[in-house]
Write a protein that holds these residues in place. Structure first.
Motif, mmCIF file in Angstrom:
data_model
loop_
_atom_site.group_PDB
_atom_site.id
_atom_site.type_symbol
_atom_site.label_atom_id
_atom_site.label_comp_id
_atom_site.label_asym_id
_atom_site.label_seq_id
_atom_site.Cartn_x
_atom_site.Cartn_y
_atom_site.Cartn_z
ATOM 1 N N PHE A 3 82.589 98.217 -49.060
ATOM 2 C CA PHE A 3 81.672 98.213 -47.926
ATOM 3 C C PHE A 3 81.773 96.846 -47.253
ATOM 4 C CE2 PHE A 3 79.813 101.348 -50.834
ATOM 5 C CZ PHE A 3 79.650 102.413 -49.968
ATOM 6 N N THR A 4 80.958 96.610 -46.243
ATOM 7 C CA THR A 4 80.941 95.334 -45.534
ATOM 8 C C THR A 4 79.538 94.744 -45.650
ATOM 9 O OG1 THR A 4 82.594 96.177 -43.977
ATOM 10 C CG2 THR A 4 81.329 94.250 -43.282
ATOM 11 N N LEU A 5 79.418 93.635 -46.355
ATOM 12 C CA LEU A 5 78.103 93.012 -46.542
ATOM 13 C C LEU A 5 77.619 92.482 -45.196
ATOM 14 C CD1 LEU A 5 76.104 92.308 -48.874
ATOM 15 C CD2 LEU A 5 77.128 90.033 -48.892
ATOM 16 N N ASP A 6 76.452 92.919 -44.765
ATOM 17 C CA ASP A 6 76.003 92.608 -43.403
ATOM 18 C C ASP A 6 75.051 91.411 -43.417
ATOM 19 O OD1 ASP A 6 75.275 92.547 -40.787
ATOM 20 O OD2 ASP A 6 74.160 94.430 -40.818
ATOM 21 N N LEU A 7 75.620 90.217 -43.482
ATOM 22 C CA LEU A 7 74.769 89.025 -43.513
ATOM 23 C C LEU A 7 74.178 88.718 -42.142
ATOM 24 C CD1 LEU A 7 76.612 86.695 -46.036
ATOM 25 C CD2 LEU A 7 74.830 88.390 -46.441
ATOM 26 N N CYS A 8 74.825 89.148 -41.063
ATOM 27 C CA CYS A 8 74.181 89.039 -39.745
ATOM 28 C C CYS A 8 72.882 89.840 -39.768
ATOM 29 C CB CYS A 8 75.100 89.575 -38.648
ATOM 30 S SG CYS A 8 76.573 88.581 -38.345
ATOM 31 N N GLY A 9 72.941 91.022 -40.336
ATOM 32 C CA GLY A 9 71.746 91.848 -40.444
ATOM 33 C C GLY A 9 70.658 91.183 -41.265
ATOM 34 N N VAL A 10 71.049 90.453 -42.294
ATOM 35 C CA VAL A 10 70.071 89.731 -43.119
ATOM 36 C C VAL A 10 69.322 88.719 -42.263
ATOM 37 C CG1 VAL A 10 69.860 88.060 -45.012
ATOM 38 C CG2 VAL A 10 71.247 90.131 -45.304
ATOM 39 N N GLU A 11 70.062 88.024 -41.417
ATOM 40 C CA GLU A 11 69.393 87.060 -40.528
ATOM 41 C C GLU A 11 68.405 87.765 -39.603
ATOM 42 O OE1 GLU A 11 69.234 83.787 -40.498
ATOM 43 O OE2 GLU A 11 70.437 83.763 -42.311
ATOM 44 N N TRP A 12 68.772 88.928 -39.129
ATOM 45 C CA TRP A 12 67.845 89.683 -38.280
ATOM 46 C C TRP A 12 66.586 90.082 -39.071
ATOM 47 C CZ3 TRP A 12 65.350 94.341 -38.032
ATOM 48 C CH2 TRP A 12 64.805 94.690 -36.799
ATOM 49 N N LEU A 13 66.788 90.567 -40.269
ATOM 50 C CA LEU A 13 65.638 90.985 -41.092
ATOM 51 C C LEU A 13 64.684 89.814 -41.335
ATOM 52 C CD1 LEU A 13 67.435 93.186 -43.803
ATOM 53 C CD2 LEU A 13 65.973 94.014 -41.939
ATOM 54 N N ARG A 14 65.247 88.633 -41.525
ATOM 55 C CA ARG A 14 64.400 87.478 -41.811
ATOM 56 C C ARG A 14 63.717 86.957 -40.561
ATOM 57 N NH1 ARG A 14 67.246 83.709 -46.126
ATOM 58 N NH2 ARG A 14 68.592 83.088 -44.398
ATOM 59 N N GLN A 15 64.314 87.241 -39.411
ATOM 60 C CA GLN A 15 63.718 86.782 -38.153
ATOM 61 C C GLN A 15 62.608 87.726 -37.696
ATOM 62 O OE1 GLN A 15 64.440 84.037 -36.623
ATOM 63 N NE2 GLN A 15 63.827 84.259 -34.481
ATOM 64 N N TYR A 16 62.792 89.004 -37.937
ATOM 65 C CA TYR A 16 61.889 89.982 -37.317
ATOM 66 C C TYR A 16 60.981 90.723 -38.283
ATOM 67 C CZ TYR A 16 64.371 89.082 -33.004
ATOM 68 O OH TYR A 16 64.900 88.468 -31.906
ATOM 69 N N THR A 17 61.143 90.536 -39.593
ATOM 70 C CA THR A 17 60.236 91.212 -40.523
ATOM 71 C C THR A 17 59.583 90.199 -41.456
ATOM 72 O OG1 THR A 17 61.610 91.635 -42.502
ATOM 73 C CG2 THR A 17 61.986 93.053 -40.601
ATOM 74 N N ASN A 18 58.554 90.659 -42.139
ATOM 75 C CA ASN A 18 57.862 89.792 -43.095
ATOM 76 C C ASN A 18 58.214 90.139 -44.540
ATOM 77 O OD1 ASN A 18 56.203 92.051 -43.867
ATOM 78 N ND2 ASN A 18 54.961 91.701 -42.040
ATOM 79 N N LEU A 19 59.276 90.876 -44.743
ATOM 80 C CA LEU A 19 59.606 91.336 -46.090
ATOM 81 C C LEU A 19 60.656 90.429 -46.735
ATOM 82 C CD1 LEU A 19 59.809 95.169 -45.367
ATOM 83 C CD2 LEU A 19 57.882 93.890 -46.297
ATOM 84 N N PRO A 20 60.539 90.175 -48.024
ATOM 85 C CA PRO A 20 61.584 89.423 -48.724
ATOM 86 C C PRO A 20 62.890 90.214 -48.749
ATOM 87 C CG PRO A 20 59.883 90.157 -50.261
ATOM 88 C CD PRO A 20 59.417 90.537 -48.894
ATOM 89 N N VAL A 21 63.996 89.487 -48.837
ATOM 90 C CA VAL A 21 65.313 90.113 -48.748
ATOM 91 C C VAL A 21 66.125 89.805 -50.012
ATOM 92 C CG1 VAL A 21 67.490 90.183 -47.465
ATOM 93 C CG2 VAL A 21 65.319 90.005 -46.231
ATOM 94 N N ALA A 22 66.691 90.864 -50.593
ATOM 95 C CA ALA A 22 67.589 90.739 -51.739
ATOM 96 C C ALA A 22 69.001 91.090 -51.290
ATOM 97 C CB ALA A 22 67.147 91.682 -52.850
ATOM 98 N N LEU A 23 69.989 90.604 -52.017
ATOM 99 C CA LEU A 23 71.374 90.915 -51.680
ATOM 100 C C LEU A 23 72.130 91.384 -52.912
ATOM 101 C CD1 LEU A 23 72.178 88.077 -49.158
ATOM 102 C CD2 LEU A 23 72.339 90.516 -48.735
#
Lengths: 331, 331, 331, 331
Positions: free
Chosen positions: B241-261
């Motif tokens: 697959f393709t790890l979407d680290l750009c998406g991680v940045e979006w999640l951290r900018q626009y949501t209040n949820l912690p992020v795991a990878l």
């Protein structure tokens, strides 16, 4: 299949063999004959001229680990990266050269921060004809001024074959953009150039095709190719592209080419650039391109993704710390 | 639109309003009324019961920064991550529970390295019926044994609604897998659970849909949701697959949820896991899952991507150094 | 590998072999033993019980052309499609059952146009909890009423394992939606049902995985599976999804399962549905689903893609002509 | 924004306005001034020179339905397609010109079947340098011979800017390939040509970008552009690409350009071409390209996807019937 030729084989013999096998002769010091990869064994005629025979899996040949087990080093004056250098080359500057004042500000920023390579585009591969298309030759001249005045190295992009000679003449590293990476006219000219080439992956390009594009340059005789991942196009559109770091690991496992990363284009929005840049550096990447502009909101192209000088300045120490934590050094 | 309800509004009034606006009442301490996001202003009836009114852009509501400006913290016994903790929770273990001996070896590895959370699957969402499907309930019991014997926390995956209750009962963190993340049966049960939920992004799921799936859990009353990026499906097939680290940045900018990878599933091949894991840690992520198995080549599922214990052990110090370089701590 | 068992082999022997090889026994009239596809030859123990041995390339086994060279036929009362029937089954109706009046109007439209199968969802797999979730069991009852009153066949969707039994009980064709197609709880229940199953391809699902999901149903004993292509998720977002007709050709070349198409969900906008529906019919497809609603703009789900009754009525004769031009008949 | 200029406005005035607004002047009979689309209203200076002002949503301007409500017609000698012609132009021939004998056989096939346009590539944009790269100029000469000898029209591809002039000189329809469609050098030259241009969509190109590439040609003064969908790159790799017929519907809804389809490249395997070709024709497409070769297995490029002459001959009557069923005619 790659044949390392014995030094005494005559050009006539080589040319005859090249024609017979639809092979490419990489002459000069390298002196290689590269045959289509579907040929898996050397017959008597080939054995006779061969110092060494290297069979490759696919048309990733000169870029393969079978051909060269380590990673190629790039030497740019006193700057070294790739190979075993454990250096990460920092490349910074605006998306486009817009004016003398703007590019001079960027050059001064580089100097003040110890950055040695200035990037900026002159021939912009814009998707719309109704937007800023770049300053063209005038931009190249401004970049050359910056080199002379500030001792910086220059990297700038060639957009299509009509101006490839001018770009090769003016720049220190030739950048082939994501939209131009299949352009045979450009690839073949770069194969004859004696300057490093930074080849960007097309956003719809597989890793296999990407490295095969590098083979056009390598088989032309230029052994200094840097592969640059800058984001691929996926179903996710909240970000501009998707930076393919899994692909970077593949490139490092299966090719001998140094790898550069461009998180600015991948993300498309400045808020995500610092986090991604840290991620890139932590992988131990050979070069990193960051877009920065004296006044991003007024930029004539890619306004949303360029860092302000202040943002860039505060990011740099963090990148240095991450580089050190993995045994690398920013240069 | 989210209405924070005045404490004295009666359940009858709330239920009437909920029905009228097709809204969801999050009762208990939170006491919120969540209306469809297309409703952009509160009328008199809503104003009367509202302590506060929060208008959101889209149906990312309880997960939005408009609702909660920081990042949620997760408390798991004495373990804390997310929020302002600057902790990165390490989660390790094999893809599947295969036997008591195998899972005990993994548990002992965790203990010896100071890792507090053990992962392993019991209900495997395999794509083929002709492969190992997991040990089921028996696997859950083995995991519970490891918790008791070694004081580890457990995370394991629910595959479909038929066994969601059992997983919730046995585990410490409920994992919802990439293929199950649209499953309303699971999401609604997790909404009523009082355990943290690690929700994996489907490999064909947009960021918007991903967070909306979290809204099912949040609006059910469970405020402890961790978003886990584990790679999306793109045209590139050299890596799994393709790890979407750009998406991680979006999640951290626009949501209040912690992020795991989860770099193991993204890459699909063990050679790329260390580099990607360093990249993830350098971003300052809230949790990291790494697959490791006592004998990867003999693993009954995902054999190619699991690190051997030796590989994992040598990776860990590097991750600690990277974490420190960005001001985080592995816990 | 598939073993067609001799009729006199005892259940005890079969179960012992099944355990030994992690194989699945498809009992009853079919009497097959399906082993993992990586087993490529039958040893003495298997030879002894085998009437016939079929080796398959991958875990596409019961669905493969090696196992069954033609295409399976589906019989639904007096309706036949698939196989050599050269019939294209028309399936029409709204996205969701919204009310008795609405579904009755749709039923009457079907009757008036000679359409025999009515579709409508009761358990909607919405991506947001803050939108209409379907009428649930009440919707199933309304559909059953339409069947009795108008002699229509019913197709409706199961969303997750919590209500799979109810859907199987009420419907004539069980639809497994794109988001539920990896749900083992559903797939296994459908494997035991004696009703045709229309399995929709997940929008992030490869053809290989799609057919492997069908293998769960087929290996459970239910031989009536219809594959439905309904659009995959690509980088293009001007349309809702991308209808993968190349994939349809692959399914028809390499599997023995009938293929249905759903252009409404693929396109997402009604303007494109007629052209795509003509394209589908011209391929000679086994079934076609078109969404139509008495008042699309007021629809509670998928408002933009449903045809009005007038649009649908004017499309139908065109589809009939295209079907005839390729030697098919709409039924 | 497009300004249709009053006939009496002088070139000096127009050039001044063009510079002021970074606008493009399409001179000659069309006499348009095209401003960036973000300019949404005409100020006094613009009003003064305007016969008509057309505001467009995005930088799809000259190709938009706002500018021209119908579809453009292409006239190629006595051949007409696009517009209201209800003609579908058949274009057939091998992937590459390989020899005089081979291309002559293809030309004779076309003549015998009443096909008027012969396609074949001379400059092949291969992804590997170690494969057949096309006959170049020699191929162009052979194509020109076929035109003279058999009265056929010719379509052939330009690969990069280095030979765009030669291709324009020799061909009747200029084909810009999928990998060259962002090439400004080519696009601008084609803008000045007075021959129809068939622009293929890049496999990683959005519909928006695709039409914007056409804007380079249209704004250069050439109003004869045909958009060709030939498959996009998706996660599905069982087929070479994914033919985006949903996108075709979008192009027909929102642009005024005729649309061609190339099912051969999309599918990549000959078994799927007939079914897809029928689908394309049933949509009522303006042109259809099918690859056919006298001996596909020996073809020097794209061997797997080219139909044999026999396969092509037996497909053609089916396509005619489908065309008739939707009120079109193959020409």
């Amino acid at each position: 299949m790659i044949i390392r030729l014995k030094p005494d084989v005559t050009p006539e013999v080589i040319k005859t063999l090249a024609e017979k096998y639809r092979a490419i002769w990489v002459d000069g010091k390298q002196n290689l004959l590269v045959l289509p990869s579907k040929i898996k064994s050397a017959d008597a005629a080939l054995q006779q001229v061969a110092e060494k025979v290297i069979v490759t899996d696919s048309d990733i040949q000169l870029a393969s680990r079978e051909f060269m087990p380590g990673r190629r080093e790039i030497q740019l004056g006193d700057l070294r990266f790739g190979g075993d250098s454990r250096n990460t080359l920092m490349i910074a500057g605006p998306c486009s050269v817009e004016s003398e004042e703007q590019i001079e500000q960027a050059a001064q920023l580089c100097v003040s921060l110890g950055i040695r390579v200035l990037r900026a585009g002159c021939f912009k591969p814009r998707t719309s004809p109704y937007t800023f298309q770049g300053l063209g030759i005038e931009g190249l001249r401004l970049l050359a001024q910056m080199r002379e005045k500030y001792g910086l190295r220059i990297i700038t992009e060639v957009r299509d074959s009509t101006h490839v000679r001018e770009v090769i003449e003016y720049t220190d590293i030739i950048q082939i953009g994501a939209k131009a990476m299949y352009d045979h006219g450009i690839l073949r000219q770069c194969g004859k150039a004696d300057k490093p080439v930074l080849l960007k992956r097309g956003f719809g390009t597989t890793l296999q095709e990407f490295v095969q594009a590098a083979e056009f340059i390598l088989s032309g005789g230029n052994s200094q190719v840097i592969l640059c991942e800058r984001g691929i196009r996926t179903f996710e559109t909240k970000t501009r592209f998707t930076l393919d770091l899994c692909g970077v690991e593949w490139l490092r496992q299966y090719t001998n080419l140094p790898v550069a990363l461009d998180p600015s284009h991948a993300m498309g929005y400045r808020y995500g650039v610092p986090g991604l840049a840290r991620a890139c550096v932590a992988m131990g990447v050979d070069a990193l391109l960051i877009e920065t502009h004296p006044n991003p909101d007024a930029a004539l192209s890619d306004a949303e993704q360029q860092l302000s000088f202040e943002e860039f300045q505060s990011l740099l120490p963090a990148l240095k710390r991450v580089a050190e934590s993995v045994g690398y050094r920013l240069v």
